[in-house]
Design a protein around this motif. Structure first.
Motif, PDB file in Angstrom:
ATOM      1  N   MET A  85      -1.293  23.265  34.776  1.00  0.00           N
ATOM      2  CA  MET A  85      -2.629  22.745  34.466  1.00  0.00           C
ATOM      3  C   MET A  85      -2.543  21.703  33.355  1.00  0.00           C
ATOM      4  O   MET A  85      -1.903  21.924  32.339  1.00  0.00           O
ATOM      5  N   ARG A 116     -10.137  23.394  26.662  1.00  0.00           N
ATOM      6  CA  ARG A 116      -9.382  24.366  27.440  1.00  0.00           C
ATOM      7  C   ARG A 116     -10.105  24.685  28.744  1.00  0.00           C
ATOM      8  O   ARG A 116     -11.050  25.484  28.766  1.00  0.00           O
ATOM      9  N   PRO A 117      -9.646  24.093  29.849  1.00  0.00           N
ATOM     10  CA  PRO A 117     -10.255  24.396  31.148  1.00  0.00           C
ATOM     11  C   PRO A 117      -9.703  25.684  31.728  1.00  0.00           C
ATOM     12  O   PRO A 117      -8.572  26.072  31.445  1.00  0.00           O
ATOM     13  N   ASP A 118     -10.507  26.345  32.554  1.00  0.00           N
ATOM     14  CA  ASP A 118     -10.038  27.591  33.154  1.00  0.00           C
ATOM     15  C   ASP A 118      -9.309  27.375  34.473  1.00  0.00           C
ATOM     16  O   ASP A 118      -8.719  28.314  35.010  1.00  0.00           O
ATOM     17  N   ARG A 119      -9.329  26.155  35.005  1.00  0.00           N
ATOM     18  CA  ARG A 119      -8.602  25.840  36.230  1.00  0.00           C
ATOM     19  C   ARG A 119      -8.463  24.331  36.347  1.00  0.00           C
ATOM     20  O   ARG A 119      -9.173  23.578  35.674  1.00  0.00           O
ATOM     21  N   PRO A 120      -7.573  23.864  37.219  1.00  0.00           N
ATOM     22  CA  PRO A 120      -7.423  22.415  37.392  1.00  0.00           C
ATOM     23  C   PRO A 120      -8.653  21.794  38.057  1.00  0.00           C
ATOM     24  O   PRO A 120      -9.432  22.474  38.730  1.00  0.00           O
ATOM     25  N   ARG A 138     -10.615  19.699  40.864  1.00  0.00           N
ATOM     26  CA  ARG A 138     -10.469  19.644  42.321  1.00  0.00           C
ATOM     27  C   ARG A 138     -10.996  18.331  42.898  1.00  0.00           C
ATOM     28  O   ARG A 138     -10.967  18.126  44.110  1.00  0.00           O
ATOM     29  N   ASP A 197     -16.750  18.266  41.441  1.00  0.00           N
ATOM     30  CA  ASP A 197     -16.641  19.433  40.574  1.00  0.00           C
ATOM     31  C   ASP A 197     -17.946  19.659  39.821  1.00  0.00           C
ATOM     32  O   ASP A 197     -18.717  18.707  39.570  1.00  0.00           O
ATOM     33  N   ASP A 249     -18.466  34.422  33.170  1.00  0.00           N
ATOM     34  CA  ASP A 249     -18.042  34.918  34.475  1.00  0.00           C
ATOM     35  C   ASP A 249     -19.098  34.638  35.530  1.00  0.00           C
ATOM     36  O   ASP A 249     -18.778  34.264  36.674  1.00  0.00           O
ATOM     37  N   ARG A 272     -18.858  30.998  36.500  1.00  0.00           N
ATOM     38  CA  ARG A 272     -17.652  30.781  37.316  1.00  0.00           C
ATOM     39  C   ARG A 272     -17.900  31.219  38.750  1.00  0.00           C
ATOM     40  O   ARG A 272     -17.471  30.555  39.710  1.00  0.00           O
ATOM     41  N   ARG A 286     -16.354  24.999  36.959  1.00  0.00           N
ATOM     42  CA  ARG A 286     -15.104  24.884  36.210  1.00  0.00           C
ATOM     43  C   ARG A 286     -15.484  24.933  34.736  1.00  0.00           C
ATOM     44  O   ARG A 286     -16.286  24.118  34.259  1.00  0.00           O
TER      45      ARG A 286
END
Length: 282
Positions: free
Chosen positions: A1, A9-13, A15, A48, A63, A66, A71
Motif C-alpha cells: 500500500m 494513513r489509508p485503510d486500503r489502496p 481503486r 472511490d 466500521d 467502511r 476508503r
C-alpha cells in the motif's frame, strides 16, 4: 500500500484515479457521512469514496462507513500555531464572526473545517470532488471530475447578491503536494483570521474560482428563501447548511420537513422516493 504524505494513513489502496472525498471529525458527522455515502453509491459511480477522519472518531463508527464502501484515511489537524487555533476555536470564531442567518449546531467545531485542505495530499488521485458530510448526491455527478481546479458553486441561499461568494461544501480539486505546502505557508500568518474558516481561505487562495451551477450545491435555505430557484428535476447535490437534518430538536423542522424526510430515507437504508413525487418549494 502506498504511504501518503505526512502520516495520512489509508485503510486500503485506491481503486480508481478519481474520488469523492468527505470529512468526518466527530460522531455527528459520521451520521451525515452515512447518508452521503449511500447517496453517492446509488448514483452508480465507479469513483472511490474517501472519508478523511481524525482520531476523535470511534473505530465502531468507522466500521459502519467502511461497510458502505468508504476508503478511510486517518489524518490530523493542520500544523497551525496556537494563536491561529485559539482564534478559530468555536467560542472565539463564533464571537468574532457570528452566524446571523441560521444556527450552527453545538457539535460544529470551526477549526476542524481546515482539515479538508488535506485532500490536496491525496496525490494518488488524478481528480477529486469534495462534498461536505451534511449533503446528499441526488443524481450522478461524475462529470465534475473533468472540471478544472478550482470549481465551486456560489453561496446563494438568501438573495442574488451572494453570487460573488463561494460555498466550500462542494468543490473540485487536483491533489498536489506542492499546492498543499503552499497553502500551509499562506493560511497561518500573524494576525490571520478566516471569517468562514476554510471557505474564506479557499476564496482567497483561488480568487479566480470557476462557478458551478447552484444545482451542484443547492443550499437548504433556498427552499424557503428563494423557492423560485428550487427545481427537483435539476438538483444534483443538496446541502444541509446551518441546521443538520439529524438534529433533535430541530429548530426549523417545520420549514424544512420535506428535506429532512428525504435525508432520513437515505440514512435509514430504506427506499428512496422518486424526486418527481416530492412537494414543490413554496
Amino acid at each position: 500500500m502506498r504511504q501518503l504524505p505526512d502520516g495520512l494513513r489509508p485503510d486500503r489502496p485506491a481503486r480508481s484515479d478519481r474520488a469523492f472525498v468527505t470529512l468526518v471529525t466527530n460522531a455527528d458527522y459520521v451520521l451525515g457521512a452515512r447518508a452521503l455515502l449511500r447517496s453517492i453509491a446509488l448514483t452508480g459511480t465507479a469513483a472511490d469514496m474517501v472519508v478523511l477522519h481524525t482520531a476523535a472518531v470511534a473505530a465502531r463508527d468507522l466500521d459502519g462507513l467502511r461497510d458502505l464502501g468508504a476508503r478511510l484515511v486517518r489524518t490530523e489537524l493542520l500544523p497551525t500555531s496556537a494563536a491561529f487555533n485559539t482564534a478559530h476555536s468555536r467560542r472565539n470564531q463564533h464571537a468574532a464572526a457570528p452566524f446571523t442567518k441560521g444556527e450552527k449546531p453545538t457539535f460544529h467545531t470551526p477549526l476542524d473545517n481546515f482539515v479538508k485542505l488535506r485532500l490536496w495530499q491525496l496525490t494518488e488521485y488524478r481528480a477529486v470532488v469534495f462534498i461536505d458530510a451534511d449533503a446528499l448526491v441526488l443524481r450522478n455527478v461524475d462529470r465534475l471530475f473533468d472540471y478544472p481546479e478550482f470549481c465551486a458553486a456560489p453561496n446563494v441561499y438568501e438573495g442574488m447578491a451572494d453570487f460573488h461568494r463561494l460555498n466550500s461544501g462542494v468543490f473540485t480539486a487536483r491533489p498536489d503536494s506542492d499546492t498543499f505546502a503552499d497553502m500551509l505557508t499562506r493560511i497561518d500568518r500573524p494576525g490571520t483570521f478566516w471569517r468562514r474558516t476554510d471557505q474564506t481561505f479557499l476564496e482567497h487562495y483561488f480568487p479566480d474560482w470557476h462557478g458551478l451551477p447552484v444545482t451542484f450545491n443547492m443550499l437548504q435555505y433556498v427552499w424557503f428563501n428563494m423557492p423560485e430557484l428550487w427545481d427537483w428535476g435539476s438538483i444534483r447535490i443538496l446541502h444541509y447548511q446551518y441546521e443538520k437534518p439529524w438534529q433533535t430538536p430541530h429548530p426549523k423542522a417545520q420549514e424544512l420537513a420535506p428535506l429532512i424526510a428525504l435525508w432520513q430515507a437515505y440514512v435509514s437504508g430504506g427506499p428512496i422516493p422518486a424526486l418527481d413525487t416530492l412537494p414543490a418549494a413554496a
